[in-house]
Design a protein around this motif. Structure first.
Motif, PDB file in Angstrom:
ATOM      1  N   ALA A   1       0.814  -1.212   0.000  1.00  0.00           N
ATOM      2  CA  ALA A   1       0.000   0.000   0.000  1.00  0.00           C
ATOM      3  C   ALA A   1       0.846   1.261   0.000  1.00  0.00           C
ATOM      4  O   ALA A   1       0.405   2.320  -0.453  1.00  0.00           O
ATOM      5  CB  ALA A   1      -0.928  -0.011   1.209  1.00  0.00           C
ATOM      6  N   SER A   2       2.062   1.163   0.501  1.00  0.00           N
ATOM      7  CA  SER A   2       2.941   2.327   0.591  1.00  0.00           C
ATOM      8  C   SER A   2       3.579   2.696  -0.745  1.00  0.00           C
ATOM      9  O   SER A   2       4.181   3.749  -0.880  1.00  0.00           O
ATOM     10  CB  SER A   2       4.041   2.063   1.619  1.00  0.00           C
ATOM     11  OG  SER A   2       4.800   0.912   1.259  1.00  0.00           O
ATOM     12  N   ALA A   3       3.476   1.821  -1.764  1.00  0.00           N
ATOM     13  CA  ALA A   3       4.082   2.090  -3.067  1.00  0.00           C
ATOM     14  C   ALA A   3       3.299   3.167  -3.812  1.00  0.00           C
ATOM     15  O   ALA A   3       2.119   3.404  -3.540  1.00  0.00           O
ATOM     16  CB  ALA A   3       4.135   0.816  -3.894  1.00  0.00           C
ATOM     17  N   ALA A   4       3.935   3.786  -4.783  1.00  0.00           N
ATOM     18  CA  ALA A   4       3.300   4.866  -5.540  1.00  0.00           C
ATOM     19  C   ALA A   4       2.139   4.350  -6.375  1.00  0.00           C
ATOM     20  O   ALA A   4       2.230   3.277  -6.994  1.00  0.00           O
ATOM     21  CB  ALA A   4       4.333   5.537  -6.441  1.00  0.00           C
ATOM     22  N   ALA A   5       1.053   5.101  -6.409  1.00  0.00           N
ATOM     23  CA  ALA A   5      -0.111   4.704  -7.200  1.00  0.00           C
ATOM     24  C   ALA A   5       0.223   4.644  -8.688  1.00  0.00           C
ATOM     25  O   ALA A   5      -0.376   3.853  -9.436  1.00  0.00           O
ATOM     26  CB  ALA A   5      -1.255   5.683  -6.963  1.00  0.00           C
ATOM     27  N   THR A   6       1.190   5.435  -9.130  1.00  0.00           N
ATOM     28  CA  THR A   6       1.560   5.438 -10.544  1.00  0.00           C
ATOM     29  C   THR A   6       2.229   4.141 -10.979  1.00  0.00           C
ATOM     30  O   THR A   6       2.308   3.849 -12.171  1.00  0.00           O
ATOM     31  CB  THR A   6       2.511   6.608 -10.834  1.00  0.00           C
ATOM     32  OG1 THR A   6       3.619   6.565  -9.905  1.00  0.00           O
ATOM     33  CG2 THR A   6       1.788   7.946 -10.692  1.00  0.00           C
ATOM     34  N   SER A   7       2.719   3.364 -10.019  1.00  0.00           N
ATOM     35  CA  SER A   7       3.375   2.097 -10.362  1.00  0.00           C
ATOM     36  C   SER A   7       2.434   0.901 -10.279  1.00  0.00           C
ATOM     37  O   SER A   7       2.792  -0.208 -10.668  1.00  0.00           O
ATOM     38  CB  SER A   7       4.587   1.862  -9.449  1.00  0.00           C
ATOM     39  OG  SER A   7       4.179   1.731  -8.095  1.00  0.00           O
ATOM     40  N   ALA A   8       1.241   1.088  -9.763  1.00  0.00           N
ATOM     41  CA  ALA A   8       0.305  -0.018  -9.589  1.00  0.00           C
ATOM     42  C   ALA A   8      -0.095  -0.618 -10.936  1.00  0.00           C
ATOM     43  O   ALA A   8      -0.160   0.076 -11.955  1.00  0.00           O
ATOM     44  CB  ALA A   8      -0.936   0.457  -8.839  1.00  0.00           C
ATOM     45  N   SER A   9      -0.356  -1.933 -10.932  1.00  0.00           N
ATOM     46  CA  SER A   9      -0.782  -2.626 -12.141  1.00  0.00           C
ATOM     47  C   SER A   9      -2.077  -3.379 -11.883  1.00  0.00           C
ATOM     48  O   SER A   9      -2.254  -3.958 -10.806  1.00  0.00           O
ATOM     49  CB  SER A   9       0.278  -3.633 -12.593  1.00  0.00           C
ATOM     50  OG  SER A   9      -0.207  -4.443 -13.648  1.00  0.00           O
ATOM     51  N   PRO A  10      -2.989  -3.419 -12.845  1.00  0.00           N
ATOM     52  CA  PRO A  10      -4.188  -4.228 -12.664  1.00  0.00           C
ATOM     53  C   PRO A  10      -3.850  -5.712 -12.669  1.00  0.00           C
ATOM     54  O   PRO A  10      -2.924  -6.153 -13.355  1.00  0.00           O
ATOM     55  CB  PRO A  10      -5.054  -3.848 -13.874  1.00  0.00           C
ATOM     56  CG  PRO A  10      -4.086  -3.378 -14.908  1.00  0.00           C
ATOM     57  CD  PRO A  10      -2.992  -2.699 -14.132  1.00  0.00           C
ATOM     58  N   SER A  11      -4.603  -6.488 -11.886  1.00  0.00           N
ATOM     59  CA  SER A  11      -4.459  -7.940 -11.851  1.00  0.00           C
ATOM     60  C   SER A  11      -5.806  -8.546 -11.519  1.00  0.00           C
ATOM     61  O   SER A  11      -6.645  -7.904 -10.883  1.00  0.00           O
ATOM     62  CB  SER A  11      -3.406  -8.371 -10.822  1.00  0.00           C
ATOM     63  OG  SER A  11      -3.802  -7.998  -9.518  1.00  0.00           O
ATOM     64  N   VAL A  12      -6.033  -9.772 -11.931  1.00  0.00           N
ATOM     65  CA  VAL A  12      -7.286 -10.469 -11.664  1.00  0.00           C
ATOM     66  C   VAL A  12      -6.982 -11.915 -11.293  1.00  0.00           C
ATOM     67  O   VAL A  12      -5.984 -12.481 -11.737  1.00  0.00           O
ATOM     68  CB  VAL A  12      -8.233 -10.436 -12.879  1.00  0.00           C
ATOM     69  CG1 VAL A  12      -8.778  -9.032 -13.103  1.00  0.00           C
ATOM     70  CG2 VAL A  12      -7.536 -10.950 -14.144  1.00  0.00           C
ATOM     71  N   THR A  13      -7.863 -12.499 -10.465  1.00  0.00           N
ATOM     72  CA  THR A  13      -7.729 -13.895 -10.062  1.00  0.00           C
ATOM     73  C   THR A  13      -9.087 -14.574 -10.130  1.00  0.00           C
ATOM     74  O   THR A  13     -10.088 -14.032  -9.653  1.00  0.00           O
ATOM     75  CB  THR A  13      -7.169 -14.008  -8.638  1.00  0.00           C
ATOM     76  OG1 THR A  13      -5.881 -13.392  -8.590  1.00  0.00           O
ATOM     77  CG2 THR A  13      -7.023 -15.471  -8.209  1.00  0.00           C
ATOM     78  N   LEU A  14      -9.131 -15.749 -10.703  1.00  0.00           N
ATOM     79  CA  LEU A  14     -10.364 -16.510 -10.838  1.00  0.00           C
ATOM     80  C   LEU A  14     -10.616 -17.322  -9.574  1.00  0.00           C
ATOM     81  O   LEU A  14      -9.709 -18.003  -9.081  1.00  0.00           O
ATOM     82  CB  LEU A  14     -10.232 -17.458 -12.032  1.00  0.00           C
ATOM     83  CG  LEU A  14     -11.471 -18.173 -12.558  1.00  0.00           C
ATOM     84  CD1 LEU A  14     -12.471 -17.164 -13.119  1.00  0.00           C
ATOM     85  CD2 LEU A  14     -11.056 -19.177 -13.644  1.00  0.00           C
ATOM     86  N   PRO A  15     -11.826 -17.275  -9.015  1.00  0.00           N
ATOM     87  CA  PRO A  15     -12.108 -18.126  -7.858  1.00  0.00           C
ATOM     88  C   PRO A  15     -12.081 -19.594  -8.261  1.00  0.00           C
ATOM     89  O   PRO A  15     -12.302 -19.931  -9.423  1.00  0.00           O
ATOM     90  CB  PRO A  15     -13.509 -17.681  -7.420  1.00  0.00           C
ATOM     91  CG  PRO A  15     -14.116 -17.061  -8.626  1.00  0.00           C
ATOM     92  CD  PRO A  15     -12.984 -16.438  -9.378  1.00  0.00           C
ATOM     93  N   ALA A  16     -11.833 -20.492  -7.306  1.00  0.00           N
ATOM     94  CA  ALA A  16     -11.720 -21.922  -7.605  1.00  0.00           C
ATOM     95  C   ALA A  16     -12.976 -22.464  -8.252  1.00  0.00           C
ATOM     96  O   ALA A  16     -12.929 -23.392  -9.070  1.00  0.00           O
ATOM     97  CB  ALA A  16     -11.388 -22.698  -6.336  1.00  0.00           C
ATOM     98  N   GLY A  17     -14.114 -21.904  -7.878  1.00  0.00           N
ATOM     99  CA  GLY A  17     -15.373 -22.351  -8.460  1.00  0.00           C
ATOM    100  C   GLY A  17     -15.637 -21.798  -9.830  1.00  0.00           C
ATOM    101  O   GLY A  17     -16.610 -22.184 -10.490  1.00  0.00           O
ATOM    102  N   GLY A  18     -14.833 -20.894 -10.299  1.00  0.00           N
ATOM    103  CA  GLY A  18     -14.948 -20.338 -11.625  1.00  0.00           C
ATOM    104  C   GLY A  18     -15.869 -19.142 -11.729  1.00  0.00           C
ATOM    105  O   GLY A  18     -16.522 -18.730 -10.769  1.00  0.00           O
ATOM    106  N   SER A  19     -15.937 -18.577 -12.916  1.00  0.00           N
ATOM    107  CA  SER A  19     -16.825 -17.474 -13.239  1.00  0.00           C
ATOM    108  C   SER A  19     -17.130 -17.540 -14.726  1.00  0.00           C
ATOM    109  O   SER A  19     -16.213 -17.561 -15.553  1.00  0.00           O
ATOM    110  CB  SER A  19     -16.188 -16.122 -12.893  1.00  0.00           C
ATOM    111  OG  SER A  19     -16.968 -15.048 -13.388  1.00  0.00           O
ATOM    112  N   ALA A  20     -18.426 -17.614 -15.058  1.00  0.00           N
ATOM    113  CA  ALA A  20     -18.812 -17.686 -16.461  1.00  0.00           C
ATOM    114  C   ALA A  20     -18.662 -16.340 -17.155  1.00  0.00           C
ATOM    115  O   ALA A  20     -18.640 -16.266 -18.377  1.00  0.00           O
ATOM    116  CB  ALA A  20     -20.252 -18.178 -16.572  1.00  0.00           C
TER     117      ALA A  20
END
Length: 655
Positions: free
Chosen positions: A65-84
């Protein structure tokens, strides 16, 4: 495994080519195959880098959280049960990874029209987009993707893409994609107008550059130096690794920063896919740029240059345009097919081991194959090299006494500690044997092998085994490679006094690029070990390292490569002959050509253990295009850059 600069001038808009890898032509799939759980994720980029021996700092995906917002990258994770429904995230404004004066990830520098004095800062990267989607059931599957696109520099030049920069990896766009189902897994990478700066002038301007394939083969590896800083790096495009659970991870670009100034990595456009399902016997044939992996069976893919096929268990063969296709088999076999033609030359080599390590920020010291004449004879390793004209008889070398690589008080390579004597030092390794053979007739082939066996085996840790061996072959039908580990154990953590704390067994036939990580707790170092590491050179040759231990400090930086074999064939219009090759037991002559993707890997990384084994941190970077202005200053490196066993619980490794 999460560790996870150059100007260019361009006129006109360049179309972003997002790669696509789609499974096609599934022949038969048992109705009983059920996907019970899914695994998927995607990350735009991340850097994890240490400067001047300081602590590593994470930016991008997962940054604190202390890192610069300009360096943040989007990321996503799929739940084990999936998502259609696809789970997506985006950052249209892009990102910049800044480490003090060094910009390690950004967009490309403005062109000469907009920046005639070459003083402008590199802008943020192009827009970042990530996505993952997956469902369970009989038709369950997972698809993940990550991309960094063009965008523009702004109103001053709307046609110049930001893409990826600032160097040495440059591209207009970078993308990775993977998919997984009960039939198997697939992965691919697309690089748009990619350029790699492999060396710089004294003032940081690009000196040597090379283009990057639009669809690089799996684990396409290149090396380079930041001459004005004195650092070296290794860039792996389309880096594909398979985990123990069968899931596949593809990094469009992984740049390893090997120091001594900057140590760590940059990963761009990472996608992960996997499913949990009953084994299927599906055979799949894919066309175009498709990559397919079949679980538990043999898969053959006939495609064009950018296809990679990975088999979860078995043998995989890929047929494609000459020198452009790589097949990585998770079950231990890799095949590359390079088309037809009269053979003019062959290439083959083998090396017992190489250690190239720096302690406490000092210079790296090479031990083993190619070591300096003033290095201890006890650390020399046998090595052999096949002459270009080939040899009808095996070129061999053996050291029955084994070898020991010592760096002051640190023992980085040896045999295992003796049983029943807690105070005895680790002996030299087991006997080392290397061999290569090959002929240049049209149907000729090359075979190379390297092994270390009993008594004594390989130690002292964190990797221990009774035996370690690699083998490869290259013929008109392609190149294959595999690794065997006998009774292997990996120590993944130690207690405060250096005694092994956590351990895990190593597969006897690890899948290609089987990667694990660990810590030397009492030293504070990290490491990453890759078993059955397979890389393919631009000439189609294959290099297999049975074990590649990356030490990334902060105490010890470098690497250890154990049992390396290299095989390749030239495709020209002449027949071959035979001749005597070169073999050395002392290793001081450096006759082993560990190839760009092999020995240089060993030389550029280095094993470092400092009173205990080592430190490894992945260094992932990503490709970035800079076709028109390769002669522009490499700003990031000048002004704002890197100025920049089984006896596991018994003792400290380096004793």
């Amino acid at each position: 495994m999460w560790r996870s600069r150059m100007r260019r001038s361009r006129e006109g808009m360049i179309l972003l080519v997002l790669f696509s890898g789609v499974l096609a032509g599934v022949a038969s799939s048992p109705a009983s195959a059920q996907v019970s759980a899914v695994k998927g994720s995607a990350c735009g980029y991340f850097t994890n880098v240490s400067l001047f021996g300081g602590p590593s700092s994470l930016e991008g995906c997962g940054q604190p959280a202390s890192a610069a917002a300009t360096s943040a990258s989007p990321s996503v994770t799929l739940p084990a049960g999936g998502s259609a429904t696809p789970i997506t995230a985006a950052k249209p404004e892009g990102a910049t990874a800044q480490y003090g004066p060094a910009t390690l990830f950004s967009g490309q520098y403005p062109n000469a029209t907009n920046d005639p004095t070459h003083n402008a800062q590199a802008p943020a990267s192009g827009p970042i987009s990530v996505s993952t989607v997956g469902t369970t059931g009989a038709t369950g599957s997972v698809t993940s993707s990550a991309s960094i696109g063009q965008g523009t520099q702004g109103t001053t030049d709307p046609n110049q893409p930001r893409g990826v920069g600032p160097g040495p990896v440059i591209a207009d766009a970078v993308a990775s994609m993977c998919s997984a189902s009960a039939s198997g897994v697939s992965a691919s990478t697309t690089i748009t107008n990619g350029v790699l700066v492999t060396s710089t002038t004294a003032d940081g301007s690009p000196l040597n550059t090379e283009p990057v394939p639009a669809n690089p083969p799996a684990n396409y590896t290149r090396t380079g130096v930041i001459t004005n800083v004195g650092d070296s790096f290794r860039a792996v495009y389309n880096e594909q690794t398979t985990a123990a659970d069968g899931s596949i991870t593809v990094d469009a670009v992984h740049v390893y920063l090997l120091g001594p100034t900057a140590v760590g990595d940059l990963v761009i456009a990472q996608s992960v896919c996997g499913v949990t399902a009953v084994a299927a016997t599906t055979t799949t044939t894919a066309a175009g740029a498709t990559t397919t992996t079949a679980a538990g069976a043999t898969t053959t893919t006939t495609v064009a240059g950018a296809t990679t096929t990975t088999a979860a268990a078995g043998t995989t063969t890929t047929t494609a345009a000459a020198g452009t296709t790589t097949t990585t088999a998770a079950g231990g076999t890799t095949t590359t097919t390079a088309g037809s033609g009269q053979l003019a030359s062959v290439s083959g080599s083998a090396c017992g081991y190489i250690a190239n390590v720096s302690l406490f920020g000092g210079p790296k010291m090479l031990r083993g194959c190619g070591q300096a004449s003033d290095a201890p004879a006890t650390s020399a390793s046998p090595s052999v090299t096949l002459p270009a004209a080939g040899s009808t008889t095996p070129v061999t070398a053996t050291d029955s006494d084994g070898a020991t690589a010592e760096y002051g008080p640190a023992k980085l390579f040896s045999g295992q500690y003796p049983a029943g004597d807690a105070n005895a030092p680790a002996p030299p390794s087991g006997p080392i044997t290397v061999s290569t053979q090959g002929t240049t007739d049209p149907s000729g082939s090359v075979t190379s092998s390297a092994s270390i066996g009993l008594p004594r085996g390989v130690g002292p840790g964190p990797v221990t085994a009774d035996g370690v061996s690699s083998t490869c072959s290259a013929s008109s039908s392609g190149a294959t490679a595999s690794t065997t580990i006998t009774n292997g154990i990996l120590v993944t953590s130690t207690n405060a006094d250096g005694i092994a704390n956590d351990t895990q067994p190593v597969p006897a036939n690890p899948p290609a690029n089987y990667t694990r990580t660990g810590t030397i707790t009492n030293v504070g170092d990290n490491f990453r070990v890759v078993y059955n590491e397979q890389t393919t050179g631009s000439d189609g040759s294959i290099t297999v390292n049975a074990v590649h231990l990356f030490l990334l400090g902060p105490t010890a930086v470098g690497d250890l490569v154990i049992a390396q074999s290299v095989c390749g064939r030239g495709v020209l219009t002449s027949a071959g002959g035979s001749g005597a090759g070169t073999g050395t037991v002392g290793g001081s002559s450096g006759s082993v050509g560990l190839s760009n993707t092999g020995i240089e890997v060993a030389k550029m990384v280095g094993l470092a253990l400092l009173l205990l084994f080592v430190g490894v941190n992945l260094s992932h970077w990503v490709p970035q295009p800079a076709v028109a202005a390769v002669r522009r200053r490499l700003m990031p490196w000048t002004r704002r850059s890197l100025i920049v066993g089984r006896r596991s619980g018994r003792r400290r490794w380096p004793k």
